[in-house]
Design a protein around this motif. Sequence first.
Motif, PDB file in Angstrom:
ATOM      1  N   LYS A  28       0.845  -1.191   0.000  1.00 28.66           N
ATOM      2  CA  LYS A  28       0.000   0.000   0.000  1.00 28.66           C
ATOM      3  C   LYS A  28       0.885   1.247   0.000  1.00 28.66           C
ATOM      4  O   LYS A  28       1.768   1.387   0.838  1.00 28.66           O
ATOM      5  N   LYS A  29       0.638   2.147  -0.957  1.00 29.35           N
ATOM      6  CA  LYS A  29       1.416   3.381  -1.061  1.00 29.35           C
ATOM      7  C   LYS A  29       0.610   4.608  -0.655  1.00 29.35           C
ATOM      8  O   LYS A  29       1.172   5.622  -0.273  1.00 29.35           O
ATOM      9  N   THR A  30      -0.701   4.531  -0.779  1.00 31.13           N
ATOM     10  CA  THR A  30      -1.569   5.653  -0.458  1.00 31.13           C
ATOM     11  C   THR A  30      -2.427   5.307   0.755  1.00 31.13           C
ATOM     12  O   THR A  30      -3.095   4.282   0.769  1.00 31.13           O
ATOM     13  N   THR A  32      -5.394   6.724   3.202  1.00 32.45           N
ATOM     14  CA  THR A  32      -6.475   7.698   3.274  1.00 32.45           C
ATOM     15  C   THR A  32      -7.187   7.560   4.610  1.00 32.45           C
ATOM     16  O   THR A  32      -7.572   6.459   5.009  1.00 32.45           O
ATOM     17  N   TYR A  93       6.858  11.749   1.095  1.00 37.26           N
ATOM     18  CA  TYR A  93       5.463  11.432   0.841  1.00 37.26           C
ATOM     19  C   TYR A  93       4.672  12.710   0.567  1.00 37.26           C
ATOM     20  O   TYR A  93       5.041  13.790   1.031  1.00 37.26           O
ATOM     21  N   HIS A  94       3.615  12.574  -0.223  1.00 37.55           N
ATOM     22  CA  HIS A  94       2.703  13.685  -0.485  1.00 37.55           C
ATOM     23  C   HIS A  94       1.717  13.780   0.666  1.00 37.55           C
ATOM     24  O   HIS A  94       1.279  12.764   1.201  1.00 37.55           O
ATOM     25  N   GLN A 107      -4.810  12.439   3.113  1.00 37.13           N
ATOM     26  CA  GLN A 107      -4.232  11.403   2.257  1.00 37.13           C
ATOM     27  C   GLN A 107      -2.719  11.571   2.272  1.00 37.13           C
ATOM     28  O   GLN A 107      -2.200  12.669   2.044  1.00 37.13           O
ATOM     29  N   GLU A 109       0.751   9.801   0.632  1.00 37.30           N
ATOM     30  CA  GLU A 109       1.162   8.890  -0.445  1.00 37.30           C
ATOM     31  C   GLU A 109       2.686   8.818  -0.521  1.00 37.30           C
ATOM     32  O   GLU A 109       3.358   9.837  -0.742  1.00 37.30           O
TER      33      GLU A 109
END
Length: 158
Positions: A28-30, A32, A93-94, A107, A109
């Motif tokens: 898992k990269k994102t 939420t 990460y974003h 979120q 990411e």
Amino acid sequence: MKKLLVMIIAAFFLSGCAGMMPAEKNVKKTFTYDYQVESVNQEDLWVRARDYFAETYGDSRSVLRVQDREEATLIGRGAATWYLATNRCSTEYHVRFQSKDEKARLQLELIEGVPSYSSCSGFPWPTKDGYQTIVTDFDALSAGLEKALNEGSSFSDF
């Protein structure tokens, strides 16, 4: 007896090295996180999130590139820290946050690649242990944000 001892030692070292292997690319990269906050409007949620990030990161401007009060969005880039032996490694990460009346979403990411300031130049993706550390840190960041969204700032009571 010697063979058994050698096998036990080898198994010990091999299990320790497993955490030094890069995490799978299909993890898992994102991440939420959704929040429900009754009786709190969009702007108040946005302000609470902005203040939380400012306190958490020390200076929200170093992380948040967009702080749009009208659209109730915060967009930026953070860095997660993990360790490889004694080396302090980083993965960027974003960060994206948006609020609406009575609800909000965060979120996070992960970004593949090695930031220039990371001391782990050969690791464009965290190790298995590093990935678990990042997931734990993301969950803690989310829990802190949820608390801030629900409680507001004690400073505003001044």
